[in-house]
Design an enzyme around this catalytic site. Structure first.
Site, PDB file in Angstrom:
ATOM      1  N   CYS A 149      53.078  40.931  37.325  1.00 61.43           N
ATOM      2  CA  CYS A 149      51.783  40.828  37.997  1.00 61.43           C
ATOM      3  C   CYS A 149      51.849  40.020  39.292  1.00 61.43           C
ATOM      4  O   CYS A 149      50.914  40.059  40.086  1.00 61.43           O
ATOM      5  CB  CYS A 149      50.758  40.200  37.055  1.00 61.43           C
ATOM      6  SG  CYS A 149      50.508  41.128  35.522  1.00 61.43           S
ATOM      7  N   HIS A 173      38.612  28.665  49.365  1.00 60.15           N
ATOM      8  CA  HIS A 173      38.472  29.742  48.377  1.00 60.15           C
ATOM      9  C   HIS A 173      39.763  29.903  47.580  1.00 60.15           C
ATOM     10  O   HIS A 173      40.858  29.686  48.106  1.00 60.15           O
ATOM     11  CB  HIS A 173      38.121  31.064  49.065  1.00 60.15           C
ATOM     12  CG  HIS A 173      36.978  30.973  50.024  1.00 60.15           C
ATOM     13  ND1 HIS A 173      35.669  30.827  49.602  1.00 60.15           N
ATOM     14  CD2 HIS A 173      36.945  30.970  51.385  1.00 60.15           C
ATOM     15  CE1 HIS A 173      34.878  30.763  50.666  1.00 60.15           C
ATOM     16  NE2 HIS A 173      35.630  30.842  51.749  1.00 60.15           N
ATOM     17  N   HIS A 177      45.021  35.134  39.955  1.00 56.00           N
ATOM     18  CA  HIS A 177      45.358  36.355  39.221  1.00 56.00           C
ATOM     19  C   HIS A 177      44.564  36.423  37.920  1.00 56.00           C
ATOM     20  O   HIS A 177      44.513  35.459  37.155  1.00 56.00           O
ATOM     21  CB  HIS A 177      46.858  36.376  38.925  1.00 56.00           C
ATOM     22  CG  HIS A 177      47.255  37.374  37.885  1.00 56.00           C
ATOM     23  ND1 HIS A 177      46.910  38.715  37.962  1.00 56.00           N
ATOM     24  CD2 HIS A 177      47.963  37.232  36.728  1.00 56.00           C
ATOM     25  CE1 HIS A 177      47.395  39.348  36.912  1.00 56.00           C
ATOM     26  NE2 HIS A 177      48.025  38.473  36.148  1.00 56.00           N
ATOM     27  N   HIS A 226      35.962  40.278  34.534  1.00 54.57           N
ATOM     28  CA  HIS A 226      34.834  40.844  33.806  1.00 54.57           C
ATOM     29  C   HIS A 226      34.571  42.293  34.219  1.00 54.57           C
ATOM     30  O   HIS A 226      34.363  43.162  33.357  1.00 54.57           O
ATOM     31  CB  HIS A 226      33.586  39.991  34.065  1.00 54.57           C
ATOM     32  CG  HIS A 226      32.352  40.490  33.386  1.00 54.57           C
ATOM     33  ND1 HIS A 226      31.428  41.297  34.030  1.00 54.57           N
ATOM     34  CD2 HIS A 226      31.887  40.301  32.132  1.00 54.57           C
ATOM     35  CE1 HIS A 226      30.442  41.575  33.198  1.00 54.57           C
ATOM     36  NE2 HIS A 226      30.694  40.980  32.040  1.00 54.57           N
ATOM     37  N   ASN A 241      42.285  43.088  33.875  1.00 55.58           N
ATOM     38  CA  ASN A 241      43.549  42.666  34.477  1.00 55.58           C
ATOM     39  C   ASN A 241      44.184  43.886  35.148  1.00 55.58           C
ATOM     40  O   ASN A 241      44.739  44.756  34.479  1.00 55.58           O
ATOM     41  CB  ASN A 241      44.477  42.088  33.409  1.00 55.58           C
ATOM     42  CG  ASN A 241      45.804  41.606  33.985  1.00 55.58           C
ATOM     43  OD1 ASN A 241      46.110  41.814  35.153  1.00 55.58           O
ATOM     44  ND2 ASN A 241      46.597  40.962  33.152  1.00 55.58           N
TER      45      ASN A 241
END
Length: 457
Positions: free
Chosen positions: A187, A345, A349, A378, A382
């Site tokens: 990832c 900000h 991940h 949400h 992922n």
């Protein structure tokens, strides 16, 4: 005693001597000009090459790909390939996952019986990749033949020809394009691709790089009983991102961000870190990706290593001094520098609820700091290496990114790796019609309960 005073004779030059002097002066002048040119070239070469993020776009699956949690459990139950205990385990994970009923998977994974095939996974990757690239190029009115460097990354699907070759074929890119395909990098490969593009566009000045990050779910959807492998079914969802980077100074006016730093940390030499996310077969020879209980503690260790390198590059001097003094006089202290003084900000991940909460604790972040990542998890789940771009897209849709703001993107991946990228916004960023959050951004942030109830099958 008489002394004779000698006076210097006035200089007199013959025509031949004057010609010789002028010739030599011309030679000296040529040397001077040559040295000046070399100096200017040297100054240009030593000047730091600036790398810009022109634009990016994220993939949003059609509503027909939407996967409500109850539908997922029903599909698993009707497929009749695993026992009730494994189904109940996935239900408990989904209830606490922070995922909504809006996340998406490829249609092939909702068919009964489950259709896992090379054709299906090729269709999945072509859909996410081609859509993302096409949207990005059209939005920026860029010809595919303008792309100098192409980087694709997908961990679990590495076909022949490669995904980069697939993109070149689809969009009829140049034959001399520099193409790279990254697989098995986990990832964190999205930021790893940024690092590779950064190095390449600096060497090949004025070049334009296209990055495509995605993940394939079909052929590695797990249908066994190993709980460490069942986790991937509960967390990973369909997604992709396409990113344009440039080292051409003329692109600065159109660019959104300037890349300041990329820090990569790899702990693959440690067996515990190497094995915490691992592709393997279970006791029944069914293939899957195992995520062990060690992943959170390993991620915390690698995060500290990454931040120890990143901190001196970004933290204000006073904050660094305070950290050093604390380590000298209180070596056992768990004092963490305030990274909020370096960044406005954070795009973390979306590896899962536990990953985001661990980052919130380790960096002493507030709820609003993790909001982009929490809302991304949400709404989209992922999405692997592309997730940090969904989080940045959320910030843009919310109109929170202002000129001069610094953004930290940080991702974890198998290996085990922690990669981070620092961007500075160089112009006011307004959300455009291609922002995948835009048509429902007003309803966000939403209240995400720590646990929901899913009716058992």
């Amino acid at each position: 005693m008489n002394q004779t005073m000698h006076k210097a004779s006035p200089i007199s030059l013959t025509m031949s001597e004057l010609t010789t002097l002028l010739s030599s002066s011309g030679f000296i002048f040529e040397i001077f000009i040559s040295l000046l040119v070399l100096h200017l070239i040297y100054q240009r070469l030593r000047r730091r090459v600036k790398v810009y993020l022109l634009d990016f776009t994220c993939y949003r699956a059609p509503d027909s790909n939407r996967l409500p949690m109850s539908t997922l459990l029903e599909t698993i139950y009707l497929a009749n390939q695993i026992d009730q205990e494994s189904i109940d385990f996935q239900a408990r994970i989904l209830e606490r996952s922070w995922l909504s009923n809006q996340t998406s998977i490829p249609p092939s994974l909702t068919e009964i019986p489950l259709k896992k095939s090379l054709t299906s996974v090729q269709t999945e990757t072509m859909t996410t990749i081609f859509t993302s690239v096409d949207d990005l190029l059209k939005k920026n009115k860029i010809s595919p033949r303008s792309i100098d460097i192409l980087i694709t990354n997908c961990s679990l699907h590495a076909p022949t020809p490669s995904l980069s070759a697939m993109v070149i074929n689809k969009f009829h890119m140049r034959s001399n394009i520099k193409s790279f395909n990254l697989s098995g990098m986990g990832c964190a490969a999205g930021i790893l691709s940024v690092s590779l593009a950064n190095d390449l566009v600096k060497v090949h000045r004025g070049s334009l790089a296209l990055i495509v990050s995605t993940e394939a779910l079909n052929t590695h959807w797990y249908i066994g009983k190993d709980r460490s492998m069942l986790l991937t079914n509960c967390l990973f969802r369909m997604g992709a991102a396409a990113v344009l980077m440039s080292s051409n100074d003329q692109d600065r006016g159109n660019a959104k961000y300037e890349l300041l730093h990329v820090v990569r940390t790899n702990k693959a030499k440690d067996d515990r870190a190497y094995q915490c996310i691992y592709q393997d077969t279970d006791s029944e020879l069914k293939q899957g990706v195992s995520i062990t209980k060690d992943v959170i503690s390993v991620a915390g260790d690698v995060l500290k290593m990454n931040l120890s390198t990143l901190g001196p590059l970004v933290l204000p001097y006073l904050e660094l001094l305070q950290y050093v003094i604390c380590k000298i006089y209180k070596p056992s202290s768990t004092y963490t520098p305030n990274f909020k003084k370096a960044f406005e900000h954070f795009c973390i991940h979306t590896g899962g609820r536990a990953v985001i909460q661990a980052m919130e604790m380790n960096l002493n972040l507030k709820k609003e700091d993790i909001e982009p990542s929490k809302m991304t998890l949400h709404r989209f789940g992922n999405t692997s290496s592309s997730s940090v771009w969904y989080a940045l897209s959320y910030l843009e849709a919310k109109r929170r990114v202002k000129r001069g703001d610094k953004v930290l993107q940080i991702a974890f991946g198998s290996g085990f790796k922690c990669n981070s990228a620092v961007w500075r916004c160089i112009r006011e960023v307004e959300p455009d019609t291609d922002n995948k959050w835009l048509d429902f951004i007003e309803s966000y942030p939403v209240d995400v309960p720590d646990s929901i109830s899913i009716r058992p099958c």
